[in-house]
Design an enzyme around this catalytic site. Structure first.
Site, short mmCIF file in Angstrom:
data_model
loop_
_atom_site.label_atom_id
_atom_site.label_comp_id
_atom_site.label_asym_id
_atom_site.label_seq_id
_atom_site.Cartn_x
_atom_site.Cartn_y
_atom_site.Cartn_z
N HIS A 78 57.31 55.58 81.53
CA HIS A 78 56.23 54.70 81.93
C HIS A 78 56.23 53.42 81.10
O HIS A 78 56.83 53.36 80.03
CB HIS A 78 54.87 55.40 81.75
CG HIS A 78 54.49 55.62 80.31
ND1 HIS A 78 55.06 56.61 79.53
CD2 HIS A 78 53.61 54.96 79.51
CE1 HIS A 78 54.54 56.56 78.31
NE2 HIS A 78 53.67 55.56 78.27
N ASP B 110 53.31 50.87 79.45
CA ASP B 110 51.88 50.87 79.15
C ASP B 110 51.20 49.79 79.97
O ASP B 110 51.65 48.64 79.98
CB ASP B 110 51.64 50.62 77.66
CG ASP B 110 52.20 51.73 76.78
OD1 ASP B 110 52.28 52.88 77.26
OD2 ASP B 110 52.54 51.46 75.62
N HIS C 127 59.41 53.44 78.40
CA HIS C 127 59.65 54.43 77.35
C HIS C 127 59.13 55.79 77.79
O HIS C 127 58.46 55.93 78.81
CB HIS C 127 59.01 53.99 76.04
CG HIS C 127 57.52 53.76 76.14
ND1 HIS C 127 56.97 52.66 76.77
CD2 HIS C 127 56.46 54.47 75.69
CE1 HIS C 127 55.66 52.71 76.71
NE2 HIS C 127 55.32 53.81 76.06
N ARG D 90 55.07 66.97 66.85
CA ARG D 90 55.23 65.54 66.59
C ARG D 90 53.88 64.86 66.80
O ARG D 90 53.13 65.22 67.71
CB ARG D 90 56.26 64.92 67.54
CG ARG D 90 56.38 63.41 67.39
CD ARG D 90 57.46 62.81 68.29
NE ARG D 90 57.43 61.37 68.23
CZ ARG D 90 56.90 60.56 69.16
NH1 ARG D 90 56.38 61.09 70.25
NH2 ARG D 90 56.90 59.26 69.01
#
Length: 383
Positions: free
Chosen positions: A247, A249, A303, A313
């Site tokens: 996607h 942002d 990304h 994470r």
């Protein structure tokens, strides 16, 4: 607020596929404390073959910008930094910043508090459950909003506006009560620091596009931004799912601080690249709204996030956005006969509503939004 809010009809969670008939209608619940150790993951989290992760992606060579140049008084150093930013943003919309002046103790504490929050019982976290059509609050795997290609993650997001006093602290108090005042104070401070940092980056972005240094700083001085805490549990089948799908942002600028685990991937030169965490650096990426502001000169960064079977994470993401009702349109200097207007005027409020009620954010959000806006205009003209 109920510990187990139900979405409205038509948005009900899907059932976990099981062999037992008695569990046939069991609602899907993403509880990270359990799911991280499950050998079989629900089908809703399994991504199509062409989108499955490449866990051994080549490393991306990332330009690093020393933000100290802004106060150095060295015009050559500023010019060089702007040149590097220009090249990176035309290519993939992604770079790092160092020497940013953000206190490392504040960053460490923001990560520690994130661990405390996501370590709570699911029912406690669900006090902040995000409602359908909203983009603030807690969600685990976006269960209830989407029915397939679910992300292997939990998140908590909240609003930040510099002209609304203590808005973050008040959010934590209203949702979780007095015991969470210290959480609110910490993330209030973190957002204020991120807001200041984002305006400095906007100065360099303005210079890099040949505009006055203050142009974008002034544009974003008043902003309506989003802070998001991301928590990606370990997954026993990391080759089948994604922590966040591909996607761009929809916001303007993302300032990301990730831990040292790794998992962020950026699409550049027609393939996915891994981004190795660098201690003390912030990851910066251009979003759709800034792509529109630059008249398409700068690219919104495509990304995604992959997960692993070893450890959790975490990342802290600050999404800078304009005031809700401020017109998003490029400065006249960026509109030429060689580079005519690409996107129609819009407001962040309208794009935000589009991504919450009409469209699942992906790599084509801005184009889909532009087409949607044009359809809306056409419909108004029909008598």
């Amino acid at each position: 607020m109920s510990n187990k809010p139900m979405p409205p009809p038509g948005e009900r969670p899907n059932s976990i596929p099981t062999n037992g008939a008695k569990n046939e209608h069991q609602p899907l619940v993403f509880d990270a404390s359990i799911m991280g150790y499950e050998s079989n993951i629900p089908s809703q989290f399994i991504w199509p073959d062409h989108e499955k992760p490449c866990l051994e992606a080549p490393e991306l060579v990332i330009p690093t910008i020393d933000l100290g140049v802004l106060s150095s008084g060295d015009p050559l150093a500023v010019s060089k930094a702007a040149e590097i930013i220009n090249e990176a943003c035309k290519k993939h919309g992604f770079f790092l910043v160092v020497n940013h002046g953000v206190d490392s103790g504040l960053i460490d504490k923001a990560h520690q508090y994130m661990d405390l929050f996501f370590g709570m019982q699911l029912s406690e976290k669900q006090k902040a459950q995000r409602k359908i059509g909203e983009n603030y609050g807690y969600t685990s795997g976006f269960v209830g909003r989407f029915s397939s290609k679910l992300p292997w993650k939990e998140l908590l997001s909240f609003r930040y506006c510099p002209d609304s006093k203590n808005i973050v602290e008040q959010y934590f108090l209203s949702v979780f009560g007095e015991d969470f005042r210290h959480f609110g104070r910490l993330y209030q401070e973190y957002c204020e620091v991120m807001g200041k940092l984002s305006l400095g980056i906007m100065e360099l972005l303005g210079i890099s596009l040949g505009l006055d240094q203050a142009y974008f700083r002034d544009f974003f001085e008043e902003n309506d931004s989003i802070m998001q805490l991301n928590y990606y549990p370990q997954c026993q089948k990391p080759d089948l799912t994604l922590g966040a799908g591909p996607h761009c942002d929809p916001t303007s600028l993302t300032i990301l601080h990730q831990d040292q685990v790794g998992g962020l991937q950026v699409f550049a030169d027609e393939k996915w690249h891994s981004v190795t965490p660098i201690s003390g650096a912030f990851v910066i990426n251009i979003g759709d709204t800034f792509m529109a502001l630059s008249n398409g000169i700068y690219k919104s960064c495509l990304h995604r996030a992959v997960v692993n079977n070893r450890t959790v994470r975490r990342s802290l993401a600050f999404f800078l956005s304009p005031k809700m009702d401020k017109a998003v349109k490029p400065p006249t200097d960026l509109v030429t006969s060689a580079n005519p207007r690409i996107y129609p005027d819009f407001t962040w409020a309208t794009l935000r509503e589009f991504t919450q009620k009409h469209y699942r954010v992906d790599m084509k959000t801005l184009d889909a939004f532009s087409n949607w806006l044009k359809e809306q205009e056409s419909n108004k003209k029909i008598p």
